[in-house]
Motif scaffolding. Sequence first.
Motif, short mmCIF file in Angstrom:
data_model
loop_
_atom_site.label_atom_id
_atom_site.label_comp_id
_atom_site.label_asym_id
_atom_site.label_seq_id
_atom_site.Cartn_x
_atom_site.Cartn_y
_atom_site.Cartn_z
N ALA A 1 8.42 -6.78 -6.15
CA ALA A 1 7.47 -7.46 -7.04
C ALA A 1 7.16 -6.64 -8.28
O ALA A 1 6.71 -7.18 -9.28
N ILE A 2 7.40 -5.35 -8.20
CA ILE A 2 7.15 -4.50 -9.38
C ILE A 2 8.43 -3.71 -9.64
O ILE A 2 9.00 -3.12 -8.73
N PHE B 1 -4.61 -7.15 -11.33
CA PHE B 1 -3.55 -6.13 -11.24
C PHE B 1 -3.47 -5.46 -12.60
O PHE B 1 -3.16 -6.10 -13.59
N VAL C 1 -5.33 -2.64 -7.99
CA VAL C 1 -5.03 -3.97 -7.45
C VAL C 1 -6.24 -4.49 -6.69
O VAL C 1 -6.83 -3.75 -5.90
N CYS D 1 7.58 -0.84 -3.16
CA CYS D 1 7.17 -2.25 -3.06
C CYS D 1 8.05 -3.02 -2.07
O CYS D 1 9.26 -3.07 -2.21
N PRO D 2 7.43 -3.64 -1.06
CA PRO D 2 8.23 -4.35 -0.05
C PRO D 2 8.71 -5.72 -0.54
O PRO D 2 9.50 -6.36 0.14
N GLU D 3 8.23 -6.18 -1.66
CA GLU D 3 8.52 -7.55 -2.12
C GLU D 3 9.38 -7.61 -3.37
O GLU D 3 9.55 -8.69 -3.95
N CYS E 1 4.04 -10.52 -6.17
CA CYS E 1 3.15 -9.54 -5.55
C CYS E 1 2.25 -10.17 -4.48
O CYS E 1 1.70 -11.25 -4.68
N VAL E 2 2.12 -9.47 -3.34
CA VAL E 2 1.24 -9.94 -2.26
C VAL E 2 0.01 -9.04 -2.12
O VAL E 2 -0.70 -9.08 -1.12
N ALA E 3 -0.21 -8.25 -3.14
CA ALA E 3 -1.41 -7.39 -3.21
C ALA E 3 -1.58 -6.49 -1.99
O ALA E 3 -2.70 -6.30 -1.50
N CYS E 4 -0.49 -5.91 -1.51
CA CYS E 4 -0.59 -5.02 -0.35
C CYS E 4 -1.21 -3.67 -0.74
O CYS E 4 -1.71 -2.94 0.10
N GLY E 5 -1.10 -3.33 -2.02
CA GLY E 5 -1.72 -2.10 -2.51
C GLY E 5 -0.89 -0.85 -2.33
O GLY E 5 -1.34 0.25 -2.65
N LEU E 6 0.35 -1.00 -1.81
CA LEU E 6 1.19 0.20 -1.59
C LEU E 6 1.49 0.93 -2.89
O LEU E 6 1.49 2.15 -2.94
N CYS E 7 1.76 0.17 -3.93
CA CYS E 7 2.10 0.80 -5.22
C CYS E 7 0.93 1.63 -5.75
O CYS E 7 1.11 2.75 -6.22
N LEU F 1 5.58 -6.66 -13.53
CA LEU F 1 5.54 -7.50 -12.33
C LEU F 1 6.53 -8.63 -12.47
O LEU F 1 6.65 -9.24 -13.54
#
Length: 164
Positions: free
Chosen positions: A122-123, A101, A85, A118-120, A68-74, A58
């Motif tokens: 972040a990972i 996480f 997550v 990941c949209p951010e 990370c915004v914890a969207c859970g997509l990953c 991360l």
Amino acid sequence: MTLKKRKKDLNFFERIYIIEIIKGMILTLKNMFRPKFTMEYPEVKFEPLASYRGRPVLVMEEQGRGRCVACGLCARVCPALAIEVQAAETELEKERYPEKFEINMLRCIFCGFCEEVCPEEAIVMSKDYELVFTNREDAIFGKDKLLVPIENLRERIEFLRRFK
Ligand code: SF4
Ligand code: SF4
């Protein structure tokens, strides 16, 4: 049933082996003086390129905060179901962060799907390939092991911006 005897297709010199042994020795001798391509790990460490997919980590920004915004997509896309997550709310602009996480490194297959989705940013996949555990619990990496300062990941992030 009669068994057919298989004839070996060897010429006279091959049958006496000596010529073949000499040929083998010459080949060995030739290779002894070639440059080495093997590394004497762990004394000599392999330094991977930015395209290398080591363990996922991360991204931790300069202020010590994760992106990370914890969207859970990953977690959703992970084919090995290695990511867990749990989201929570925060006063910060991003509004959500992962309270928990975890990546189970025994499950991770280093596919890089989490990074891709990941949209951010972040990972990301790091260059770290040294994973050693003595029990299953140690293989579950929490935020303490996953968060890596962004300075150490710049090369990979630049690579992703160019080629993703
Ligand atoms: S690299 Fe692949 S297997 Fe490993 S956590 Fe990411 S999506 Fe899952
Ligand atoms: S790492 Fe990226 S994809 Fe995964 S939960 Fe955080 S923001 Fe979403």
